[in-house]
Design a protein around this motif. Structure first.
Motif, PDB file in Angstrom:
ATOM      1  N   TYR A 137      17.157  -7.598  13.711  1.00 27.19           N
ATOM      2  CA  TYR A 137      17.359  -8.887  14.389  1.00 27.19           C
ATOM      3  C   TYR A 137      17.926  -8.670  15.793  1.00 27.19           C
ATOM      4  O   TYR A 137      17.457  -9.254  16.772  1.00 27.19           O
ATOM      5  CB  TYR A 137      18.300  -9.754  13.556  1.00 27.19           C
ATOM      6  CG  TYR A 137      18.725 -11.029  14.224  1.00 27.19           C
ATOM      7  CD1 TYR A 137      17.889 -12.139  14.238  1.00 27.19           C
ATOM      8  CD2 TYR A 137      19.970 -11.131  14.844  1.00 27.19           C
ATOM      9  CE1 TYR A 137      18.273 -13.314  14.855  1.00 27.19           C
ATOM     10  CE2 TYR A 137      20.363 -12.304  15.465  1.00 27.19           C
ATOM     11  CZ  TYR A 137      19.514 -13.388  15.472  1.00 27.19           C
ATOM     12  OH  TYR A 137      19.897 -14.555  16.095  1.00 27.19           O
ATOM     13  N   ALA A 186      15.524  -7.689  18.226  1.00 29.72           N
ATOM     14  CA  ALA A 186      14.468  -8.701  18.334  1.00 29.72           C
ATOM     15  C   ALA A 186      13.155  -8.216  17.730  1.00 29.72           C
ATOM     16  O   ALA A 186      12.082  -8.409  18.295  1.00 29.72           O
ATOM     17  CB  ALA A 186      14.267  -9.140  19.787  1.00 29.72           C
ATOM     18  N   THR A 224      12.567  -8.737  14.293  1.00 30.90           N
ATOM     19  CA  THR A 224      12.335  -9.476  13.044  1.00 30.90           C
ATOM     20  C   THR A 224      11.245 -10.521  13.238  1.00 30.90           C
ATOM     21  O   THR A 224      11.072 -11.050  14.331  1.00 30.90           O
ATOM     22  CB  THR A 224      13.621 -10.206  12.593  1.00 30.90           C
ATOM     23  OG1 THR A 224      14.288 -10.687  13.759  1.00 30.90           O
ATOM     24  CG2 THR A 224      14.523  -9.313  11.801  1.00 30.90           C
ATOM     25  N   SER A 225      10.531 -10.793  12.140  1.00 26.61           N
ATOM     26  CA  SER A 225       9.538 -11.872  12.194  1.00 26.61           C
ATOM     27  C   SER A 225      10.257 -13.193  11.948  1.00 26.61           C
ATOM     28  O   SER A 225      11.432 -13.209  11.570  1.00 26.61           O
ATOM     29  CB  SER A 225       8.486 -11.647  11.111  1.00 26.61           C
ATOM     30  OG  SER A 225       9.092 -11.794   9.841  1.00 26.61           O
ATOM     31  N   LEU A 226       9.544 -14.280  12.136  1.00 26.72           N
ATOM     32  CA  LEU A 226      10.162 -15.591  11.922  1.00 26.72           C
ATOM     33  C   LEU A 226      10.588 -15.772  10.460  1.00 26.72           C
ATOM     34  O   LEU A 226      11.625 -16.377  10.187  1.00 26.72           O
ATOM     35  CB  LEU A 226       9.188 -16.699  12.333  1.00 26.72           C
ATOM     36  CG  LEU A 226       9.089 -16.960  13.848  1.00 26.72           C
ATOM     37  CD1 LEU A 226       7.945 -17.911  14.148  1.00 26.72           C
ATOM     38  CD2 LEU A 226      10.391 -17.519  14.400  1.00 26.72           C
ATOM     39  N   GLU A 269      13.784 -13.892   9.886  1.00 28.17           N
ATOM     40  CA  GLU A 269      14.896 -14.622  10.489  1.00 28.17           C
ATOM     41  C   GLU A 269      15.273 -15.828   9.639  1.00 28.17           C
ATOM     42  O   GLU A 269      16.446 -16.164   9.514  1.00 28.17           O
ATOM     43  CB  GLU A 269      14.536 -15.060  11.912  1.00 28.17           C
ATOM     44  CG  GLU A 269      14.626 -13.892  12.871  1.00 28.17           C
ATOM     45  CD  GLU A 269      14.111 -14.201  14.256  1.00 28.17           C
ATOM     46  OE1 GLU A 269      14.084 -15.392  14.646  1.00 28.17           O
ATOM     47  OE2 GLU A 269      13.735 -13.244  14.953  1.00 28.17           O
ATOM     48  N   LYS A 285      18.897 -16.607   8.088  1.00 28.60           N
ATOM     49  CA  LYS A 285      19.558 -17.900   8.272  1.00 28.60           C
ATOM     50  C   LYS A 285      20.031 -18.456   6.945  1.00 28.60           C
ATOM     51  O   LYS A 285      21.166 -18.910   6.816  1.00 28.60           O
ATOM     52  CB  LYS A 285      18.605 -18.897   8.949  1.00 28.60           C
ATOM     53  CG  LYS A 285      18.603 -18.745  10.458  1.00 28.60           C
ATOM     54  CD  LYS A 285      17.612 -19.676  11.110  1.00 28.60           C
ATOM     55  CE  LYS A 285      17.407 -19.217  12.564  1.00 28.60           C
ATOM     56  NZ  LYS A 285      16.323 -19.890  13.244  1.00 28.60           N
TER      57      LYS A 285
END
Lengths: 140, 169
Positions: free
Chosen positions: A13, A16, A18-20, A23, A27
């Protein structure tokens, strides 16, 4: 999710990478409330992201804003100016004409009263002529 | 394009436009005005909208440019800083305060980032756009977006850790 997996995801993460989806799982982990103590600082971060996303536009959108168009104000002002100058000019001319009329009438009054004086004098002259004719009879 | 078609295509992302404006302009009122102005501009150019494949990305680019213009213009020179009050339920009062404090700390940290990093954080971590889309919106290559994002995330994390350890920024 196991802690080791979370940690490796966090590493990705920060880079930058990580895929959506990844992420999204980060979260959900940090918003679950059950967060490992050494990862506490991330919790505030993800909470902030979520909170920020819940902020919405509260004012309605108008496609034809009521905002006054100042350009039109200047046009209106110039029209008003033009009309008032025109009207003012008309009034001024009328006043001048009235003044001239008054002057002319007073002059004519003067003239006619003086003419009447002359007529009276002429009447006296006629009386004089009559008398003269009575005394000196005109030759026939 | 009539009014209802227009609204159908542009209204779904009005909150995103608002949040992005607020990220850059800080004040809620300024952001509301900016959103209103942007939608008015979109409405005026509605005929051209059909030409764009991705109206949303186009709108976000417009938002970014408009906000930068606002920030540059003299009109915005007396912008006020407004910090929003975050509401959070179901936590004990002390914990709530502490929690709120660190959350609003994140807000301030993001505020102190350079503009480009602010934008990327907003678009990725809050609005969940992919790199391709962000690249289009900001006119950057996806790799450049990645680098900027990584930098921003690392900065926020470092500052949060520092603050966590020493209680100061």
């Amino acid at each position: 999710m196991e802690l080791s997996k979370i940690e490796s995801l966090l590493e990705k993460y920060l880079n930058a990478e990580t895929s959506l989806q990844e992420e999204a799982s980060l979260k959900s982990y940090f918003l679950s409330g059950d967060v490992a103590p050494h990862l506490q600082e991330y919790q505030a971060m993800f909470s902030y992201f979520k909170l920020n996303k819940s902020e919405i536009l509260e004012t309605p959108i108008q496609l034809n804003p009521k905002k006054m168009n100042w350009k039109w104000l200047s046009v209106a002002a110039s029209v008003v100016l033009l009309v008032s100058v025109y009207m003012g000019n008309g009034f001024l001319e009328e006043r001048k004409a009235r003044q001239q009329y008054a002057q002319i009438t007073s002059a004519l009054h003067l003239l006619s009263s003086n003419l009447n004086k002359g007529n009276k004098a002429m009447a006296n002259l006629y009386v004089y002529e009559d008398t003269v004719n009575k005394i000196f009879k005109p030759s026939k | 394009m009539n009014q209802s078609d227009f609204l159908k295509s542009v209204l779904p992302f009005k909150d995103k436009v608002f949040r992005l404006s607020k990220r850059l302009l800080v004040s809620t009122e300024e952001a509301q005005d900016a959103t209103q102005e942007l939608y008015f501009k979109l409405w005026k150019n509605r005929e051209k909208l059909a030409e764009y494949k991705n109206v949303e990305a186009f709108a976000m680019t417009m938002t970014k440019n408009y906000c930068f213009d606002r920030l540059k213009s003299k009109q915005a020179s007396n912008l006020t800083l407004v910090h929003s009050n975050y509401k959070e339920k179901d936590t004990a009062l002390e914990k709530k305060l502490e929690y709120q404090d660190s959350v609003s700390q994140v807000h301030r940290l993001i505020e102190s980032l350079p503009e480009q990093q602010k934008l990327v954080i907003q678009l990725r971590d809050i609005e969940d756009y992919d790199f391709e889309e962000i690249g289009k919106m900001l006119d950057l290559k996806p790799t450049a977006v990645r680098v900027t994002l990584s930098r921003a995330r690392k900065t926020i994390r470092e500052k949060l850790i520092k603050q966590h350890n020493y209680g100061i920024i």
